[in-house]
Design an enzyme around this catalytic site. Structure first.
Site, short mmCIF file in Angstrom:
data_model
loop_
_atom_site.label_atom_id
_atom_site.label_comp_id
_atom_site.label_asym_id
_atom_site.label_seq_id
_atom_site.Cartn_x
_atom_site.Cartn_y
_atom_site.Cartn_z
N GLU A 154 10.53 0.78 10.11
CA GLU A 154 11.51 1.85 9.88
C GLU A 154 10.78 3.14 10.19
O GLU A 154 9.89 3.55 9.45
CB GLU A 154 11.99 1.78 8.43
CG GLU A 154 13.34 2.44 8.24
CD GLU A 154 13.21 3.86 7.75
OE1 GLU A 154 13.15 4.76 8.63
OE2 GLU A 154 13.14 4.08 6.54
N GLU B 62 10.29 15.07 16.02
CA GLU B 62 10.60 15.01 14.59
C GLU B 62 9.70 16.03 13.87
O GLU B 62 8.48 15.89 13.87
CB GLU B 62 10.32 13.60 14.06
CG GLU B 62 10.65 13.43 12.60
CD GLU B 62 10.40 12.02 12.09
OE1 GLU B 62 9.31 11.47 12.38
OE2 GLU B 62 11.27 11.49 11.39
N LYS C 127 0.84 -1.19 0.00
CA LYS C 127 0.00 0.00 0.00
C LYS C 127 0.88 1.25 0.00
O LYS C 127 1.60 1.51 0.95
CB LYS C 127 -0.89 0.04 1.25
CG LYS C 127 -1.92 1.18 1.15
CD LYS C 127 -2.58 1.49 2.46
CE LYS C 127 -1.80 2.47 3.29
NZ LYS C 127 -1.68 3.81 2.68
N SER D 138 5.49 6.83 10.53
CA SER D 138 5.66 7.51 11.81
C SER D 138 5.83 6.51 12.94
O SER D 138 5.34 5.38 12.88
CB SER D 138 4.45 8.41 12.08
OG SER D 138 3.30 7.62 12.16
N CYS E 279 13.35 10.65 6.99
CA CYS E 279 13.38 10.05 8.34
C CYS E 279 14.75 10.22 8.99
O CYS E 279 14.85 10.36 10.19
CB CYS E 279 12.98 8.58 8.27
SG CYS E 279 13.85 7.68 7.00
#
Ligand code: NAI
Length: 802
Positions: free
Chosen positions: A267, A398, A193, A246, A301
């Site tokens: 990840e 973040e 997806k 996330s 990231c």
């Protein structure tokens, strides 16, 4: 007309737009409407639902794509399951040919892919054309190679089955490649997806699969939002979930899949430090910062979002950065002269704006260039925040935008402390002309990738992935392939043998009443706990009575509780120097443990016979094998080496296996001694201090080991043993934030609890789901699987040349 001399003076570029027309033609050929790619066919969503994907540079819709619901996900999983048998039955070579064909197709259509990526995502065409798409091709080539080598290099491995893959919007096609290439190489089939903001290159990729003749059902692409992702995660017939996105959603997926037996790789986010020493070449540093935080608008990231600069050069660096920021260009992603494109969506833009405002309120100085970013579309200027306290929100959270915070440090030790002052651990870069200093820092920073005097370097041959709450598992390289295979001896999904149910004869009672019960049989003194190198009484002073196989009282062990586990974890934390001890030193100590056990072999053998009722011969064999296993891990201690990867740059890329940190271990009930040793050995050999909960049924074998450990020079706190009710103790271990990994060999319910509770700090887990393992077999009971589980790979990139 502008004169050449004037152009030289200002070095202004004119616009250099890439033409979108091939992409527009492609979109128009499909009426700007796309379905789902399931079983090699294009179908509408069963519900008829669809949504728009938007060009972030203009805010205008590009196309409509289907929103896959339960029926569609189910159909996709069925198609993948159907395709699995024939796909895994192909030779590695035949799968390699398919992957090569895809790689060639990517190259052939690279212009189309690049422009489509920039339109859908908003990233500068220079990046999609020169970085994303070439890396996509590189991943398929590299993994075609793995497919070719599977039969020889991974002969003891089998594919997992159907893999569900969920990817984010920041590197849409690249993340697809990182997921699909290794999965297919290893013989799995996939349901992927793409992110709802960026589905288009995945759709074009599906068309490429058709064109390249990939068998139907091997790759299925279902578009949709988080609901579709959730359906894949929860689907009962999916064997693995690979997720990038996330940390919050990653954590949710960890909880949702707990106990399902699905293999998981995550990840997740990062807040990566960018460490600058005062001897660094500051001009290179400035270009490094541009790559670290303004690449892909900072929506990366592993973005170097925290500059840590040595005090003496802080001001000069700020000055230089501001001057460079003035020259950056924000604007149309299709303009080849643009450095920073558009932010993915209003929601992300608002998040960035909110966090920057919060930074200002918390006292930071916010600096942006004098020019303003375009107003149409979703743009945000490059932003530098100074006067930031390490605990400030913008230093911790973040931001996922073109915003960098800058803090200063004095000494290398302070730099390490600041660098590690985050729950994340994805990447770091270190800038200094002193290679000794850089290489001293690299192992101390807890992150999966360390770039020395460079940043944001990626390659298919080098694994990428996180430490701590940045997730687990690697993508790329040999370690990436491990995420898509399992040991071949494991039965197919759902058909594994269950562990034999244990006869529960363990009771518990306060010591006083135990004494009365004990009067019926000769009982040794109560075995204590082993914490921090000492035998200690349990917190509450309770004990458990242990019966032998015939039901006679055999002894008592301490009934450890929550407090005892906490003390054990604290002791293990303090022993973290074990990971820095030389491998030679660790080997010597393990040999010594083995030798000391062999001195007492007869005693252990007799204990085994008496307790468990096994025949003398079998008991002797278990003790023998335990001794041998200690020697095996002593042997491995200095041989589980790293690698130098062949990355295609002027670079040495070192992959180093590092310890995980504190490992909690729940041993299987049986075999009591061999089970303990088989888990203790690899964990300790690889440098991890451990907290072990031994067999609940036969804990006396573990408590007998105290003296062996004491006489073998094992440093205090490296091994801690807490006896008691296993699942009770494991719950405390699995939810403890100072425990980095948890191994559990026991029931399905216990395994589920471990996986669920591990979500807090995203510890690495290894659980048995109640399946049996033959601990006596060299294939199942020892070897590389254990060493891999006991380590995590760090990649250190060192460029060379002037
Ligand atoms: P997200 O984690 O929600 O989305 C990533 C993918 O997960 C998308 O495909 C999404 O549809 C899917 N997803 C969402 N909820 C799901 C669920 N419950 N189960 C299964 N799949 C689900 O990230 P989002 O909302 O796009 O961005 C939010 C923040 O996450 C960003 O501001 C950024 O800080 C961070 N992020 C980090 C990324 C990374 O690579 N580390 C990538 C994307 C976002």
């Amino acid at each position: 007309m502008t004169k050449v001399a004037e152009i030289f003076a200002s070095l202004e570029y004119g616009p250099a737009p890439e033409s979108p027309s091939p992409v527009l033609q492609w979109l128009d050929r499909h009426d700007r409407t796309f379905g789902l790619f399931i079983g090699g066919r294009w179908v509408k969503a069963a519900s008829g639902e669809s949504f728009e994907t938007v060009n972030p540079a203009t805010g205008n819709p590009i196309a409509r794509v289907a929103q896959a619901g339960p029926k569609d996900v189910d159909a996709a999983v069925r198609a993948a399951r159907k395709a699995l048998g024939p796909w895994r039955a192909l030779s590695g070579h035949a799968r390699a040919v398919h992957l090569y064909a895809i790689a060639r197709g990517i190259q052939k259509h690279s212009r189309l892919f690049s422009v489509l990526e920039s339109l859908d995502n908003g990233k500068p065409i220079r990046e999609s054309r020169d970085i994303d798409i070439p890396l996509v091709a590189r991943h398929f080539y590299h993994h075609a190679g793995w497919a070719e080598l599977m039969d020889t290099e991974l002969a003891d491995c089998a594919p997992l089955g159907v893999v569900g893959q969920i990817i984010p919007w920041n590197f849409p096609l690249l993340m697809l490649a990182w997921k699909i290439a290794p999965a297919l190489a290893a013989g799995n089939t996939v349901v992927l997806k793409p992110a709802e903001f960026t589905p288009l290159t995945a759709i074009l990729f599906a068309q490429l699969c058709e064109e390249a003749g990939l068998p139907p059902g091997v790759v299925n692409i279902v578009t949709g939002d988080g609901r579709t992702g959730e359906l894949i995660v929860k689907h009962a017939d999916v064997n693995k979930i690979a997720f990038t996105g996330s940390t919050d959603v990653g954590r949710l997926i960890r909880v949702t899949t707990a106990g399902s037996g699905k293999k998981l790789s995550l990840e997740l986010g990062g807040k990566s430090p960018f460490v600058v020493f005062d001897d660094a070449d500051l001009d290179s540093v400035v270009e490094g910062v541009v790559d670290a935080i303004w690449f892909n608008q900072g929506q990366v990231c592993c973005a170097g979002s925290r500059i840590l600069v040595q005090e003496g050069v802080g001001e000069r660096l700020v000055e230089k950065l501001r001057a460079r920021m003035e020259t950056l260009r924000v604007g149309d992603p299709l303009d080849k002269a643009v450095d920073i494109g558009a932010i993915i969506a209003p929601v992300q833009l608002e998040k960035i704006q909110r966090l920057v405002r919060q930074g200002e309120q918390e006292g930071a100085t916010i600096w942006q260039p004098s020019w303003s970013a375009p107003k149409d579309g979703y743009f945000f200027p490059p932003t530098l925040c100074t006067n930031v306290a390490p605990a400030a929100t913008i230093a911790q959270v973040e931001i996922f935008g073109p915003v960098v915070v800058l803090m200063t440090f004095r000494t290398p030790a302070e730099a390490v402390e600041l660098a590690n002052n985050t729950p994340y651990g994805l990447a770091a870069s270190v800038w200094t002309e002193n290679i000794n200093l850089a290489l001293d820092l690299a192992p101390k920073i807890k992150a999966g990738t360390i770039w020395i005097n460079c940043t944001n370097m990626f390659d298919a041959a080098a694994g990428f992935g996180g430490y701590k709450e940045s997730g687990f598992g690697r993508e790329g390289g040999r370690e990436g392939i491990w995420e898509y295979v399992k040991p071949a001896w494991e039965e197919p999904h759902g058909r594994q043998k269950r562990e034999k149910p244990q006869r529960r004869q363990v009771g518990h009672s306060p010591a006083a009443s135990a004494a009365t019960a004990a009067s019926a049989a000769p009982i040794d003194r109560t075995a204590k706990l082993y914490i921090g190198g000492k035998q200690v009484r349990p917190d509450q002073g309770y004990s458990l009575i242990i019966h032998d196989a015939a039901g006679r009282l055999a002894g008592e062990v301490a009934h450890g509780n929550r407090k005892d586990i906490r003390n054990a974890v604290e002791a293990a934390r303090k022993a973290d120097g074990w990971g820095r001890a030389t491998a030679h030193n660790r080997a010597q100590i393990l040999y010594y443990v083995g030798e000391n056990l062999s001195v007492r072999a007869e005693e252990f053998s007799a204990r085994l016979t008496r307790l468990t009722g096994v025949r003398e011969k079998e008991a002797a064999a278990e003790v023998d094998l335990s001794i041998r296993r200690l020697f095996v891990y002593a042997a491995w201690a200095d041989k589980w080496d790293g690698q130098v990867h062949h990355t295609p740059y002027r670079n040495v890329t070192m992959a180093m296996p590092e310890p995980l940190g504190v490992v909690g271990i729940a041993c299987p009930d049986e075999p009591a001694l061999l089970g303990f040793v088989s888990l203790f050995g690899p964990a300790v050999a690889m440098g991890n201090p451990v907290v072990i909960v031994p067999s609940e049924r036969w804990p006396l074998l573990a408590t007998d080991l105290y003296q062996v450990l004491e006489t073998s020079d094992v440093p205090d706190g490296v091994v801690n043993i807490v006896t008691g009710k296993r699942d009770e103790l494991v719950e405390v271990l699995a939810s403890h934030d100072e425990v980095d990994a948890m191994w559990y060999f026991g029931s399905l319910e216990g395994s589920a609890a471990v996986e669920r509770l591990s979500a807090g700090n995203l510890k690495r887990t290894w659980v048995s789901y109640g399946h049996a393992r033959d601990w006596t077999s060299a294939q199942q009971g020892e070897g590389q699987e254990f060493l891999r589980r006991a380590t995590q790979v760090k990649n250190i990139w060192i460029p060379y040349g002037e």
